[in-house]
Scaffold this motif. Structure first.
Motif, PDB file in Angstrom:
ATOM      1  N   HIS A   7       0.838  -1.210   0.000  1.00 54.45           N
ATOM      2  CA  HIS A   7       0.000   0.000   0.000  1.00 54.45           C
ATOM      3  C   HIS A   7       0.868   1.252   0.000  1.00 54.45           C
ATOM      4  CE1 HIS A   7       0.373   0.944   4.387  1.00 54.45           C
ATOM      5  NE2 HIS A   7       0.386  -0.368   4.553  1.00 54.45           N
ATOM      6  N   ASP A  45       3.546  -6.914   3.938  1.00 56.78           N
ATOM      7  CA  ASP A  45       3.227  -5.871   4.920  1.00 56.78           C
ATOM      8  C   ASP A  45       3.074  -6.433   6.323  1.00 56.78           C
ATOM      9  OD1 ASP A  45       2.614  -3.417   5.968  1.00 56.78           O
ATOM     10  OD2 ASP A  45       0.569  -3.356   5.201  1.00 56.78           O
ATOM     11  N   GLU A  97      -5.188   2.061   2.762  1.00 52.67           N
ATOM     12  CA  GLU A  97      -5.085   0.828   3.551  1.00 52.67           C
ATOM     13  C   GLU A  97      -5.185   1.132   5.033  1.00 52.67           C
ATOM     14  OE1 GLU A  97      -3.120  -2.615   5.606  1.00 52.67           O
ATOM     15  OE2 GLU A  97      -2.692  -0.484   5.733  1.00 52.67           O
ATOM     16  N   GLU A  98      -4.532   2.216   5.424  1.00 54.63           N
ATOM     17  CA  GLU A  98      -4.461   2.557   6.858  1.00 54.63           C
ATOM     18  C   GLU A  98      -5.792   3.068   7.405  1.00 54.63           C
ATOM     19  OE1 GLU A  98      -2.055   1.658   8.508  1.00 54.63           O
ATOM     20  OE2 GLU A  98      -0.162   1.822   7.414  1.00 54.63           O
ATOM     21  N   TYR A 132      10.203  -4.185   9.217  1.00 57.85           N
ATOM     22  CA  TYR A 132      10.174  -2.852   9.840  1.00 57.85           C
ATOM     23  C   TYR A 132       9.830  -3.001  11.317  1.00 57.85           C
ATOM     24  CZ  TYR A 132       5.231  -3.393   8.276  1.00 57.85           C
ATOM     25  OH  TYR A 132       3.971  -3.857   7.998  1.00 57.85           O
ATOM     26  N   ASP A 149       6.361   1.284   6.560  1.00 57.02           N
ATOM     27  CA  ASP A 149       5.024   0.712   6.397  1.00 57.02           C
ATOM     28  C   ASP A 149       4.267   1.619   5.438  1.00 57.02           C
ATOM     29  OD1 ASP A 149       2.481  -0.280   6.623  1.00 57.02           O
ATOM     30  OD2 ASP A 149       2.143   0.481   8.649  1.00 57.02           O
ATOM     31  N   ASN A 150       4.268   1.434   4.163  1.00 57.40           N
ATOM     32  CA  ASN A 150       4.621   0.189   3.497  1.00 57.40           C
ATOM     33  C   ASN A 150       5.590   0.473   2.343  1.00 57.40           C
ATOM     34  OD1 ASN A 150       2.732  -2.309   1.740  1.00 57.40           O
ATOM     35  ND2 ASN A 150       4.247  -2.700   3.280  1.00 57.40           N
TER      36      ASN A 150
HETATM   37 ZN   LIG Z   1       0.947  -1.435   6.331  1.00 62.15          ZN
END
Ligand SMILES: [Zn+2]
Length: 374
Positions: A77, A164, A140-141, A340, A107-108
């Motif tokens: 994403h 992810d 996405e978030e 991450y 991220d990401n």
């Molecule tokens: Zn993510």
């Protein structure tokens, strides 16, 4: 197996990417850059324009060297969480951090950058692989909005990998269903000092309801929360209105249903106890899934990680990913790690080493698919 992913070029591109702001709903500018980078590699990125202000899900295909092999999908994403504007990455002792005022956006974007480096590798080394589809989602978030809006007809792959997660030694095969709650209590306002008996307290109703709800970790695969409560108008007024927001998740769909029923009954009972009305709205967010350990995407992911020297295991995840919607749309997806750390915080960081390994993992997955599905 030895790969010669260009780790320096990858790091440079990653640092360049995180400097371009792309908070959720404002992905268009970064997507323009990504589209240009893909075009420079000969890949046309189609934008489905389901996002805001020109943003959308980007889809690009790297043609396979062996068209008889099944196509595979990598999903990442492009949006990041706040505070995520004006990100100033810095590299210290082989780890990329920020200046402490923003998230990093590994991220990401670590995975996004890794897809480009993997494409360069596959184009140069030309190992045997089928078509590789790359999906870059927006929003996405904010609740997996891009993948929710995605037209499944846009994808040819029936095997997918969502790149992810933090743990590179884990292949996520199971994710929960989630549903969100908004409950609104309406009581009756009255002066709290002179005529309290004329009032009905919405706050008392909400408190009674919450007090009898099983919340937190309800069992090993079910969680629930009331995360927000808003109400009342003044210290000396019986509160007429309270809105509470919550959620429930479970790896087991029946348990989720039961949890929702229990919370609904508690909400009703809280209102009944004081004579307040309650309006309850549950909204399913995404559906859970469970891929078998011997399903093709899981086997491929485990084998690919093994070629990188990573002894991985399968497991579940407490939250949803774009994989939840992709699985529901007919593309079974294993979720693999990026390496991450401390995401969604200003301490977010990623070792340079893990950037390289993420690119290598994407290459290895394409190669393993040829072995396992060819
Ligand atoms: Zn993510």
């Amino acid at each position: 197996m030895s790969y010669s992913v260009d780790a320096e070029r990858l790091l440079r591109q990653f640092l360049e990417f995180v400097r371009i702001d792309s908070p959720s709903f404002e992905e268009a500018k970064f997507e323009e850059v990504l589209t240009r980078e893909l075009a420079a590699l000969g890949l046309f990125a189609k934008n489905d324009a389901t996002g805001r202000e020109g943003a959308g899900n980007l889809m690009a295909t790297l043609p396979g060297t062996d068209p008889t092999l099944p196509p595979i999908l990598f999903a990442t994403h492009v949006d990041t969480v706040e505070p995520g504007r004006g990100i100033k990455p810095r590299v210290e002792d082989g780890i990329v951090y920020t200046d402490g005022s923003t998230v990093l956006g590994a991220d990401n974007k670590a995975a996004v950058a890794a897809t480009l480096e993997a494409i360069r590798y596959l184009q140069a080394a030309k190992p045997r692989h089928g078509d590789v589809e790359f999906l870059y989602t927006w929003g996405e978030e904010q609740g997996l909005l891009g993948s929710a809006a995605l037209d499944p007809a846009a994808l040819r792959s029936r095997i997918g990998f969502v790149v992810d997660n933090h743990d590179m030694s884990k292949v996520v095969t199971q994710a929960p269903s989630q549903t969100t709650l908004v409950a609104t209590y309406t009581g009756k306002a009255a002066h709290a000092g002179s005529e309290p008996e004329k009032g009905i307290s919405a706050i008392v109703a909400a408190a009674k309801a919450i007090a009898q709800m099983p919340l937190g970790r309800v069992d090993f695969e079910t969680t629930a929360n009331v995360g927000k409560i808003n109400g009342g108008s003044a210290r000396n007024a019986i509160p007429e209105r309270v809105v509470l927001e919550g959620e429930a998740r479970s790896l087991d769909a029946q348990k989720l249903e039961r949890q929702v029923a229990t919370m609904t009954a508690a909400l009703q009972a809280g209102g009944d106890a004081v004579g307040a009305r309650v309006e309850i709205k549950w909204q399913p967010q995404y559906h859970g899934y469970h891929l078998a350990d011997d399903s093709l995407p899981v086997r491929i992911a485990l084998a690919a990680l093994a070629t990188l020297g990573i002894d991985a295991h399968t497991g579940s995840m407490g939250g949803g990913t774009d994989g939840n919607h992709l699985v529901a749309k007919g593309v079974p997806c294993a979720v693999v790690g990026v390496g991450y750390a401390e995401i969604h915080s200003t301490r977010e960081n990623i070792p340079v080493e893990n950037l390289r390994r993420t690119a290598e993992l994407i290459v290895a997955v394409a190669e393993e698919t040829a072995k396992q599905a060819g």
